[in-house]
Design a protein around this motif. Structure first.
Motif, mmCIF file in Angstrom:
data_model
loop_
_atom_site.group_PDB
_atom_site.id
_atom_site.type_symbol
_atom_site.label_atom_id
_atom_site.label_comp_id
_atom_site.label_asym_id
_atom_site.label_seq_id
_atom_site.Cartn_x
_atom_site.Cartn_y
_atom_site.Cartn_z
ATOM 1 N N UNK A 9 0.764 -1.232 -0.160
ATOM 2 C CA UNK A 9 0.015 -0.044 -0.142
ATOM 3 C C UNK A 9 0.790 1.276 -0.060
ATOM 4 N N UNK A 10 1.868 1.287 0.700
ATOM 5 C CA UNK A 10 2.767 2.586 0.791
ATOM 6 C C UNK A 10 3.584 2.610 -0.487
ATOM 7 N N UNK A 11 3.890 1.808 -1.097
ATOM 8 C CA UNK A 11 4.582 1.619 -2.271
ATOM 9 C C UNK A 11 3.762 2.197 -3.382
ATOM 10 N N UNK A 12 2.607 1.859 -3.335
ATOM 11 C CA UNK A 12 1.533 2.345 -4.615
ATOM 12 C C UNK A 12 1.174 3.893 -3.960
ATOM 13 N N UNK A 13 1.098 4.230 -2.905
ATOM 14 C CA UNK A 13 0.819 5.468 -2.423
ATOM 15 C C UNK A 13 1.999 6.522 -2.782
ATOM 16 N N UNK A 14 3.112 6.161 -2.993
ATOM 17 C CA UNK A 14 3.892 7.104 -3.500
ATOM 18 C C UNK A 14 3.820 7.543 -4.949
ATOM 19 N N UNK A 15 3.208 6.424 -5.777
ATOM 20 C CA UNK A 15 2.755 6.803 -6.960
ATOM 21 C C UNK A 15 1.784 7.624 -6.968
ATOM 22 N N UNK A 16 0.757 7.469 -6.295
ATOM 23 C CA UNK A 16 -0.509 8.422 -6.234
ATOM 24 C C UNK A 16 -0.098 9.799 -5.737
ATOM 25 N N UNK A 17 0.725 9.880 -4.702
ATOM 26 C CA UNK A 17 1.344 11.446 -4.350
ATOM 27 C C UNK A 17 2.001 11.953 -5.527
ATOM 28 N N UNK A 18 2.845 11.320 -6.292
ATOM 29 C CA UNK A 18 3.469 11.509 -7.713
ATOM 30 C C UNK A 18 2.427 12.499 -8.451
ATOM 31 N N UNK A 19 1.490 11.557 -8.638
ATOM 32 C CA UNK A 19 0.356 11.963 -9.624
ATOM 33 C C UNK A 19 -0.257 13.145 -8.977
ATOM 34 N N UNK A 20 -0.583 13.342 -7.764
ATOM 35 C CA UNK A 20 -1.192 14.481 -7.151
ATOM 36 C C UNK A 20 -0.178 15.841 -7.416
ATOM 37 N N UNK A 21 1.213 15.355 -6.954
ATOM 38 C CA UNK A 21 2.067 16.638 -7.207
ATOM 39 C C UNK A 21 2.068 17.082 -8.675
ATOM 40 N N UNK A 22 2.120 16.212 -9.489
ATOM 41 C CA UNK A 22 2.272 16.489 -10.890
ATOM 42 C C UNK A 22 0.828 17.279 -11.230
ATOM 43 N N UNK A 23 -0.249 17.096 -10.745
ATOM 44 C CA UNK A 23 -1.528 17.980 -11.106
ATOM 45 C C UNK A 23 -1.403 18.940 -10.572
ATOM 46 N N UNK A 24 -1.005 19.092 -9.126
ATOM 47 C CA UNK A 24 -0.928 20.460 -8.390
ATOM 48 C C UNK A 24 -0.157 21.422 -9.129
ATOM 49 N N UNK A 25 0.920 20.879 -9.839
ATOM 50 C CA UNK A 25 1.909 21.722 -10.416
ATOM 51 C C UNK A 25 1.437 22.697 -11.488
ATOM 52 N N UNK A 26 0.432 21.723 -12.332
ATOM 53 C CA UNK A 26 -0.094 22.697 -13.287
ATOM 54 C C UNK A 26 -1.246 23.378 -12.875
#
Lengths: 396, 203
Positions: free
Chosen positions: A290-307
């Motif tokens: 779960x934690x490993x996958x959550x890193x990926x989700x967080x990356x997704x959030x950060x990339x969206x937030x930058x936009x």
């Protein structure tokens, strides 16, 4: 055969016929054991290889933050609260500041909220990477540590570039955030913004983070030895997790897909798209996964937030001396480790009358006696490590 | 943002407060008194109904996530920190507060039972939530509240033989007894200059 010899023979027969008796042994682990992540002490009663009961002894790191909060002004408190869980300091600053802002009726500008969101996610990535690097190490795999920590360093550099601190950002102010480090003279309005090139650097670093999760996948996730140590070990069913107040990845790994980011919107999580990761097994492997996958989700959030991050000021107007109107409020947020909240009672002064800190690891650790009962001694470290606690967060 | 009602809109009068509605209805069903402010629901119950209320909140209301339990010391006199806003009107008491929430949505409430200071005893809820054991031990450490029925009410944070309950308002902050704070260090008078330069530098 003489009598003496006969008697001796008889005695030895008696000795052999007595059944082997085993006695429970007390095994003391810690408080300076490396696998306890700090100063946790476990007093375990072991019957051979089985643990019959275990009693965690905590409090070696009790710093009395709830008492200290009563003698600190609100502005002084952010420096303290990010030291509760030092692996994710920023994430524990946010609910406190939001609680004060709500009591005072101050709405931080949108740009500040998005920066808070990005930094919270960066700290989540950093915290989870500490886990995905150190957990295999506790089970005997040294290599992932270096690979993962190398990429985590990039995240820490980003955090340092923005806040000036790698672990203790102390970056939130009532009404927004403080002018970023390297932003030049703070008197000039133009330079009171995030450092130049920071967003681009973040985008680049996120790619490296994704690469490191793939490395973790190849090195750890499918590794047979790792699976042998974690699959089916330390199983926590969903209802037990709820009863003990487990939250965050520990709860989601027990098949309860509950994430505060989908429910509490004091940061604009409602405007980004991400999945809540959960797994049904409740064992150590699922907690890792779960934690490993959550890193990926967080990356997704950060990339969206930058936009999505809008232009604008970083801080709303707030009085220099913070006097918080009388009231009681509870604000919680999704810390990398789970539900982190503050119950703040203000009596109208410059200091809280009472501040209850709902720290995540305290509840997460409280299930340890239950889950370790009947476990094997070699699994102890695996189970303990999989709960991903920080002793500062346990003891406060 | 975040769907907060805009204060300038004329609709404001009609905007319903879902927390207030939920909290009032919840208190009515469970037999308590609700106070709702800043989306934070507090439900005051009698201590004789403490365990029963918690159990019913879990079984009937779906508040099955045990979040935390703590105490509050309401005192007129404080050794450190700020006093309450109106000390004269304050009824001195302990409060035991337990937060329950749900893992399905935002529903959650803080249940509060008041205890007189000279009789700080309340039934333990460890039979309802196993996770409450540590939280009750902490409240016992910090406030001296007794939880009847807790299987192991030994100190959790404090070292053995520690005297006093640190989160009581009557408990001084020992670090400050030794060294005044805050800021006093900075404005402390400089030691008087010696009449003649001490010369040499021998220590």
């Amino acid at each position: 055969m003489n009598e003496e010899y006969r008697a001796l023979m008889h005695r030895s027969e008696v000795a052999v016929s007595v059944e082997l008796q085993t006695q429970d042994m007390t095994l003391n682990i810690g408080p300076q054991h490396p696998s306890t992540h700090g100063v946790l002490r476990l007093v375990a009663q072991v019957d051979g290889e089985r643990i019959s009961s275990v009693e965690p002894v905590i409090g070696y790191m009790h710093r009395g933050y709830e008492k200290l909060a009563e003698v600190r002004t609100y502005a002084q408190m952010t420096a303290l609260v990010n030291r509760i869980d030092w692996v994710s300091g920023f994430a524990s600053e946010v609910p406190f500041i939001v609680a004060v802002e709500k009591l005072m009726g101050i709405e931080p500008p949108e740009r500040a909220q998005w920066i808070r969101l990005i930094l919270t996610e960066l700290f989540r990535i950093s915290s989870h990477m500490v886990f995905t690097s150190s957990y295999p190490l506790e089970l005997g795999a040294t290599t992932p540590l270096f690979h993962v920590l190398r990429e985590r360093e990039r995240v820490l550099e980003l955090i340092e570039g923005m806040t000036g601190g790698r672990f203790h950002p102390n970056f939130n102010r009532v009404g927004g955030i403080k002018p970023a480090a390297g932003g030049g003279k703070t008197q000039k309005k133009v330079s009171m913004d995030i450092p130049e090139g920071w967003l681009e650097a973040t985008r680049a670093a996120m790619e490296r983070v994704l690469l490191s999760t793939e490395q973790s996948d190849t090195l750890v996730t499918g590794n047979e030895l790792f699976k042998a140590r974690t699959v089916g070990v330390g199983v926590i069913p969903g209802n037990k997790a709820i009863e003990y107040g487990l939250s965050g990845p520990n709860l989601r790994a027990s098949g309860v897909p509950f994430d505060l980011r989908k429910h509490e919107f004091h940061l604009p999580y409602d405007q980004v798209d991400f999945n809540v990761i959960s797994a049904p097994g409740g064992d150590c492997y699922d907690r890792y996964w779960v934690r490993l996958q959550e890193i990926r989700e967080s990356v997704k959030i950060v990339l969206q937030a930058i936009d999505k991050i809008p232009e604008g000021p970083l801080r709303a107007k707030a009085p220099r001396v913070l006097k918080v109107p009388k009231g009681q409020i509870y604000v919680r947020g999704e810390n990398p480790k789970g539900e982190f909240g503050y119950y703040l009672i203000s009596e109208g002064g410059q200091k809280p009358y009472r501040l209850k800190i709902r720290s995540t690891s305290f509840s997460n650790l409280s299930i340890l006696p239950w889950v370790l009962k009947g476990a094997l001694v070699p699994d102890l470290v695996a189970v303990m490590g999989s709960l991903d606690f920080v002793l500062g967060d346990v003891d406060r | 943002m975040n769907d907060q009602p805009d204060a300038t809109e004329p609709l404001e009068e009609e905007v319903r407060d879902p927390y207030l509605e939920y909290g009032t209805a919840l208190a009515e069903r469970l037999g308590g008194r609700a106070v709702v402010e800043h989306d934070t629901i507090r439900i005051y119950v009698d201590r004789s109904n403490w365990v029963e209320t918690i159990r019913r909140a879990r079984d009937e209301e779906g508040l099955d996530f045990f979040s935390w339990l703590t105490g509050i010391d309401w005192s007129k006199d404080v050794e450190v920190g700020d006093t309450v806003a109106e000390p004269d009107e304050l009824e001195e008491r302990f409060e035991v507060m337990c937060r329950l929430s749900s893992v399905e949505g935002v529903a959650g409430a803080h249940f509060i039972a008041a205890l007189p200071k000279d009789d700080a005893v309340i039934d333990s809820i460890t039979g309802v939530f196993g996770g409450a054991e540590w939280h009750e031990r902490e409240a016992h450490d910090m406030f001296g509240i007794e939880f009847t029925g807790n299987p192991n009410l030994s100190p959790i944070y404090l070292p053995e033989g520690f005297i006093g309950h640190p989160l009581l308002k009557s408990y001084p902050l020992l670090a400050r007894e030794v060294k005044p704070w805050p800021g006093t260090v900075d404005v402390e008078d400089m030691p008087p200059e010696p009449e003649e330069p001490a010369g040499g530098g021998e220590a």
